[in-house]
Design a protein around this motif. Structure first.
Motif, PDB file in Angstrom:
ATOM      1  N   LYS A  62       0.359 -23.313 -13.782  1.00 36.15           N
ATOM      2  CA  LYS A  62      -0.446 -22.401 -14.594  1.00 36.15           C
ATOM      3  C   LYS A  62      -1.387 -21.587 -13.708  1.00 36.15           C
ATOM      4  O   LYS A  62      -1.605 -20.395 -13.942  1.00 36.15           O
ATOM      5  CB  LYS A  62      -1.255 -23.193 -15.637  1.00 36.15           C
ATOM      6  N   LYS A  63      -1.939 -22.242 -12.681  1.00 36.09           N
ATOM      7  CA  LYS A  63      -2.800 -21.526 -11.737  1.00 36.09           C
ATOM      8  C   LYS A  63      -1.979 -20.510 -10.946  1.00 36.09           C
ATOM      9  O   LYS A  63      -2.429 -19.387 -10.698  1.00 36.09           O
ATOM     10  CB  LYS A  63      -3.479 -22.518 -10.786  1.00 36.09           C
ATOM     11  N   LEU A  64      -0.752 -20.883 -10.561  1.00 34.81           N
ATOM     12  CA  LEU A  64       0.128 -19.944  -9.863  1.00 34.81           C
ATOM     13  C   LEU A  64       0.444 -18.746 -10.752  1.00 34.81           C
ATOM     14  O   LEU A  64       0.464 -17.594 -10.284  1.00 34.81           O
ATOM     15  CB  LEU A  64       1.418 -20.660  -9.451  1.00 34.81           C
ATOM     16  N   GLU A  65       0.659 -19.016 -12.020  1.00 36.28           N
ATOM     17  CA  GLU A  65       0.947 -17.933 -12.968  1.00 36.28           C
ATOM     18  C   GLU A  65      -0.215 -16.950 -13.020  1.00 36.28           C
ATOM     19  O   GLU A  65      -0.015 -15.720 -13.040  1.00 36.28           O
ATOM     20  CB  GLU A  65       1.212 -18.526 -14.351  1.00 36.28           C
ATOM     21  N   GLN A  66      -1.436 -17.464 -13.040  1.00 40.88           N
ATOM     22  CA  GLN A  66      -2.613 -16.597 -13.058  1.00 40.88           C
ATOM     23  C   GLN A  66      -2.722 -15.780 -11.778  1.00 40.88           C
ATOM     24  O   GLN A  66      -3.094 -14.595 -11.802  1.00 40.88           O
ATOM     25  CB  GLN A  66      -3.871 -17.429 -13.274  1.00 40.88           C
ATOM     26  N   GLU A  67      -2.381 -16.389 -10.631  1.00 35.04           N
ATOM     27  CA  GLU A  67      -2.421 -15.664  -9.361  1.00 35.04           C
ATOM     28  C   GLU A  67      -1.420 -14.512  -9.359  1.00 35.04           C
ATOM     29  O   GLU A  67      -1.702 -13.433  -8.843  1.00 35.04           O
ATOM     30  CB  GLU A  67      -2.111 -16.610  -8.204  1.00 35.04           C
ATOM     31  N   LEU A  68      -0.249 -14.741  -9.952  1.00 33.63           N
ATOM     32  CA  LEU A  68       0.781 -13.710  -9.975  1.00 33.63           C
ATOM     33  C   LEU A  68       0.413 -12.555 -10.905  1.00 33.63           C
ATOM     34  O   LEU A  68       1.030 -11.489 -10.833  1.00 33.63           O
ATOM     35  CB  LEU A  68       2.120 -14.313 -10.413  1.00 33.63           C
ATOM     36  N   GLN A  69      -0.556 -12.757 -11.780  1.00 34.68           N
ATOM     37  CA  GLN A  69      -0.963 -11.717 -12.720  1.00 34.68           C
ATOM     38  C   GLN A  69      -2.013 -10.775 -12.147  1.00 34.68           C
ATOM     39  O   GLN A  69      -2.542  -9.934 -12.870  1.00 34.68           O
ATOM     40  CB  GLN A  69      -1.502 -12.362 -14.012  1.00 34.68           C
ATOM     41  N   ARG A  70      -2.266 -10.884 -10.847  1.00 31.56           N
ATOM     42  CA  ARG A  70      -3.238  -9.964 -10.250  1.00 31.56           C
ATOM     43  C   ARG A  70      -2.680  -8.541 -10.276  1.00 31.56           C
ATOM     44  O   ARG A  70      -1.464  -8.327 -10.247  1.00 31.56           O
ATOM     45  CB  ARG A  70      -3.539 -10.379  -8.815  1.00 31.56           C
ATOM     46  N   PRO A  71      -3.556  -7.523 -10.345  1.00 33.26           N
ATOM     47  CA  PRO A  71      -3.090  -6.132 -10.417  1.00 33.26           C
ATOM     48  C   PRO A  71      -2.259  -5.754  -9.188  1.00 33.26           C
ATOM     49  O   PRO A  71      -2.523  -6.203  -8.072  1.00 33.26           O
ATOM     50  CB  PRO A  71      -4.392  -5.324 -10.469  1.00 33.26           C
ATOM     51  N   LEU A  72      -1.248  -4.935  -9.406  1.00 34.39           N
ATOM     52  CA  LEU A  72      -0.411  -4.411  -8.331  1.00 34.39           C
ATOM     53  C   LEU A  72      -0.598  -2.908  -8.221  1.00 34.39           C
ATOM     54  O   LEU A  72      -1.033  -2.249  -9.167  1.00 34.39           O
ATOM     55  CB  LEU A  72       1.067  -4.726  -8.599  1.00 34.39           C
ATOM     56  N   ASN A 188       8.476  -8.591  -4.840  1.00 40.03           N
ATOM     57  CA  ASN A 188       7.215  -8.547  -4.104  1.00 40.03           C
ATOM     58  C   ASN A 188       6.373  -9.791  -4.357  1.00 40.03           C
ATOM     59  O   ASN A 188       5.769 -10.349  -3.432  1.00 40.03           O
ATOM     60  CB  ASN A 188       6.421  -7.302  -4.494  1.00 40.03           C
ATOM     61  N   LEU A 189       6.331 -10.235  -5.594  1.00 37.85           N
ATOM     62  CA  LEU A 189       5.523 -11.414  -5.916  1.00 37.85           C
ATOM     63  C   LEU A 189       6.098 -12.666  -5.267  1.00 37.85           C
ATOM     64  O   LEU A 189       5.357 -13.518  -4.759  1.00 37.85           O
ATOM     65  CB  LEU A 189       5.454 -11.597  -7.433  1.00 37.85           C
ATOM     66  N   LEU A 190       7.413 -12.797  -5.270  1.00 42.59           N
ATOM     67  CA  LEU A 190       8.041 -13.970  -4.662  1.00 42.59           C
ATOM     68  C   LEU A 190       7.877 -13.975  -3.149  1.00 42.59           C
ATOM     69  O   LEU A 190       7.791 -15.037  -2.525  1.00 42.59           O
ATOM     70  CB  LEU A 190       9.522 -14.024  -5.034  1.00 42.59           C
ATOM     71  N   GLN A 191       7.847 -12.798  -2.551  1.00 40.64           N
ATOM     72  CA  GLN A 191       7.717 -12.696  -1.095  1.00 40.64           C
ATOM     73  C   GLN A 191       6.268 -12.608  -0.641  1.00 40.64           C
ATOM     74  O   GLN A 191       6.000 -12.609   0.567  1.00 40.64           O
ATOM     75  CB  GLN A 191       8.485 -11.478  -0.591  1.00 40.64           C
ATOM     76  N   GLY A 192       5.343 -12.506  -1.600  1.00 43.88           N
ATOM     77  CA  GLY A 192       3.933 -12.363  -1.231  1.00 43.88           C
ATOM     78  C   GLY A 192       3.622 -11.011  -0.635  1.00 43.88           C
ATOM     79  O   GLY A 192       2.625 -10.841   0.073  1.00 43.88           O
ATOM     80  N   ASN A 193       4.454 -10.026  -0.935  1.00 43.80           N
ATOM     81  CA  ASN A 193       4.280  -8.669  -0.391  1.00 43.80           C
ATOM     82  C   ASN A 193       3.274  -7.916  -1.247  1.00 43.80           C
ATOM     83  O   ASN A 193       3.483  -7.734  -2.451  1.00 43.80           O
ATOM     84  CB  ASN A 193       5.628  -7.947  -0.385  1.00 43.80           C
ATOM     85  N   GLN A 194       2.179  -7.454  -0.641  1.00 42.46           N
ATOM     86  CA  GLN A 194       1.142  -6.745  -1.375  1.00 42.46           C
ATOM     87  C   GLN A 194       1.188  -5.245  -1.161  1.00 42.46           C
ATOM     88  O   GLN A 194       0.276  -4.517  -1.558  1.00 42.46           O
ATOM     89  CB  GLN A 194      -0.232  -7.287  -0.981  1.00 42.46           C
ATOM     90  N   SER A 195       2.247  -4.741  -0.554  1.00 40.37           N
ATOM     91  CA  SER A 195       2.390  -3.302  -0.333  1.00 40.37           C
ATOM     92  C   SER A 195       2.632  -2.593  -1.658  1.00 40.37           C
ATOM     93  O   SER A 195       3.222  -3.160  -2.580  1.00 40.37           O
ATOM     94  CB  SER A 195       3.554  -3.024   0.622  1.00 40.37           C
ATOM     95  N   PRO A 196       2.204  -1.333  -1.784  1.00 45.48           N
ATOM     96  CA  PRO A 196       2.474  -0.574  -3.023  1.00 45.48           C
ATOM     97  C   PRO A 196       3.972  -0.484  -3.299  1.00 45.48           C
ATOM     98  O   PRO A 196       4.783  -0.357  -2.382  1.00 45.48           O
ATOM     99  CB  PRO A 196       1.877   0.804  -2.721  1.00 45.48           C
ATOM    100  N   ILE A 197       4.318  -0.533  -4.557  1.00 46.08           N
ATOM    101  CA  ILE A 197       5.722  -0.464  -4.965  1.00 46.08           C
ATOM    102  C   ILE A 197       6.071   0.987  -5.293  1.00 46.08           C
ATOM    103  O   ILE A 197       5.393   1.625  -6.110  1.00 46.08           O
ATOM    104  CB  ILE A 197       5.980  -1.366  -6.184  1.00 46.08           C
ATOM    105  N   GLU A 198       7.112   1.494  -4.667  1.00 40.20           N
ATOM    106  CA  GLU A 198       7.533   2.877  -4.888  1.00 40.20           C
ATOM    107  C   GLU A 198       8.280   2.977  -6.220  1.00 40.20           C
ATOM    108  O   GLU A 198       9.234   2.239  -6.484  1.00 40.20           O
ATOM    109  CB  GLU A 198       8.451   3.337  -3.751  1.00 40.20           C
ATOM    110  N   LEU A 199       7.822   3.881  -7.077  1.00 40.65           N
ATOM    111  CA  LEU A 199       8.477   4.097  -8.361  1.00 40.65           C
ATOM    112  C   LEU A 199       9.719   4.961  -8.188  1.00 40.65           C
ATOM    113  O   LEU A 199       9.722   5.904  -7.409  1.00 40.65           O
ATOM    114  CB  LEU A 199       7.525   4.783  -9.347  1.00 40.65           C
ATOM    115  N   LYS A 200      10.746   4.614  -8.935  1.00 43.45           N
ATOM    116  CA  LYS A 200      11.966   5.414  -8.939  1.00 43.45           C
ATOM    117  C   LYS A 200      12.099   6.063 -10.309  1.00 43.45           C
ATOM    118  O   LYS A 200      12.066   5.381 -11.334  1.00 43.45           O
ATOM    119  CB  LYS A 200      13.188   4.552  -8.649  1.00 43.45           C
TER     120      LYS A 200
END
Length: 475
Positions: A62-72, A188-200
């Motif tokens: 549940k704590k991991l779930e909350q961490e994954l909900q951080r703004p991207l 990105n969330l699974l890899q811990g990548n915090q780089s901006p995600i390019e929209l297509k």
């Protein structure tokens, strides 16, 4: 011992020793720990679940779930936006993931469990399934990236003031590829990548193309009808507007049967209807959705004039003032309906609107089916009301009060005359309409002299009630 015998013994004994060793290893506490806890060495992303019981593991996930909900951060070219992940329905199936972690090394064959436990001893990093609501994601992305989006525009019909018909062409749009974005977010969330995600962005065709609207064949007004009502009767006028709005823009396919009740829906407060006078058992009483029958009646006459087929129609129990006798259509949800069929080979388009105290319904279709139509109706039989005298001990003896005014009943006939190029091509008899007579009810006073209730007061009350009912009928 012969070499051959020794060799055979080795072939038999060595696997047996190996299997016994595996069994001993599997039986040791170091290999799997307590049966109600996760094996040592198992992680969910960066969360160490080693030796956790079910409740501890649930809390950690549940704590991991909350961490994954951080703004991207998402971007397109040189523009960036913050995407609030807590609003896109992001969640983990924590129960499922805990069961998966606790099941490692505890199911399958002996060999499979051995391999899983040996792998856990070296370390296992599990990746949870990330669930994102695509609809909520699309809503959030559309809100933050509105400046770069171009919604598709469906083709449609334009009805001009002179009732000519034009086609509004469809246009493709440009929207964010939501499926691709959802996959990129999970990765990105699974890899811990915090780089901006390019929209297509992807091109999205209209749901209804120009060619499809042209193929509908709607190009002319087939029939229309209008009725009047008193806009000062606020609740009733409001109900008429609500029901009319439900019909406006209705598209009817060839040979489709339309149910008024299905299109307009239940007359409820949730649907926006208010209390207004309705006819029940030959009397006017307040009811939810009063005025809707004027819409069904107006539609009935428009259908007749458009030379469409009437499938189901019922007249009111008493004549109504806004249409000629024999040309009304009452409706009661789930009980009495008005239905018609599009008996043409092309589509129909219905326009329904209210202007001041005037309700108008127009039916458009293909000009090939345009006919000149005349509707005639007349009274064939009149039913005289009866006079009923009731004893009333609330009135002084010898006095008489008209409790209910009588009204004649009628049997009305109607016909539809269809013409083409000035010649009559069809005369169609329409169903008879029977309106019951309303009995006159007189209260005969039976109370002895000295009664508190005065006859004059009763006369005033009944006079006011009669005036009210007559006023309602004039709507």
């Amino acid at each position: 011992m012969a070499k051959g015998n020794l060799k055979r013994i080795r072939i038999i004994v060595l696997p047996l020793v190996f299997m016994i060793g595996v069994a001993v290893y599997l039986a040791s506490q170091m290999s799997f720990g307590p049966p109600d806890r996760i094996l040592p060495g198992i992680y969910m992303l960066n969360i160490n679940l080693s030796l956790m019981n079910h409740d501890q593991a649930m809390l950690s996930l549940k704590k991991l779930e909350q961490e994954l909900q951080r703004p991207l951060t998402v971007k397109f070219k040189d523009m960036t936006w913050t995407l609030p992940m807590e609003r896109v329905g992001l969640k983990l199936n924590c129960q499922q993931e805990v069961q998966r972690a606790m099941g490692i090394g505890r199911s399958g064959s002996l060999w499979q469990r051995f391999l899983e436990r040996r792998q856990a001893h070296r370390g296992i990093r599990l990746q949870p399934e990330i669930i994102i609501d695509s609809g909520l994601l699309e809503k959030q992305v559309s809100e933050v990236t509105e400046d770069i989006l171009l919604p598709p525009r469906d083709a449609g019909l334009i009805i001009n003031a002179d009732d000519t018909v034009e086609i509004s062409p469809g246009q493709s749009g440009r929207l964010v590829d939501i499926d691709r974005l959802r996959q990129d977010i999970c990765q990105n969330l699974l890899q811990g990548n915090q780089s901006p995600i390019e929209l297509k962005l992807v091109e999205v065709p209209p749901a209804r193309t120009t060619e499809e609207v042209k193929a509908m064949g709607v190009d002319a007004l087939l029939g229309m009808f209008s009725t009047q009502f008193d806009p000062n009767k606020v609740n009733r006028a409001y109900n008429v507007s609500v029901a009319a709005a439900a019909l406006d823009g209705l598209i009817v396919s060839p040979w489709e049967i339309i149910s008024f009740n299905e299109v307009v829906g239940p007359r409820s407060t949730e649907a926006g209807y208010k209390n207004a006078p309705i006819i029940v058992n030959n009397e006017l009483v307040d009811g939810l959705g009063g005025g809707v029958c004027q819409v069904s009646t107006t539609l009935y006459n428009a259908v007749l004039l458009a030379n469409l087929e009437v499938v189901e129609r019922t007249n009111h129990s008493i004549p109504i003032p806004y249409v000629p006798i024999g040309r009304d259509a009452t409706v009661v949800f789930d009980t009495v309906d008005f239905k018609f069929k599009n008996n043409t080979d092309d589509w129909l388009y219905i326009q329904s609107f209210v202007t001041g105290g005037r309700l108008t319904i127009k039916i458009f279709g293909n000009h090939k089916f345009k006919r000149d139509v005349v509707i005639r109706s007349w009274v064939e039989e009149t039913y005289q009301p009866k006079t009923v005298v009731e004893k009333d001990y609330g009135i002084r003896m010898g006095d008489r009060v008209v409790k209910q005014k009588g009204a004649r009943g009628y049997r009305a006939a109607a016909e539809r005359i269809v013409m083409q190029d000035g010649k009559v091509i069809k005369v169609e008899k329409l169903p008879y309409s029977v309106y019951r007579a309303r009995d006159q009810i007189i209260s005969q006073g039976m109370a002895p002299p000295g009664s508190v209730l005065k006859t004059s007061d009763l006369l005033k009350d009944h006079a006011r009630e009669s005036e009210k009912n007559e006023e309602i009928l004039q709507e």
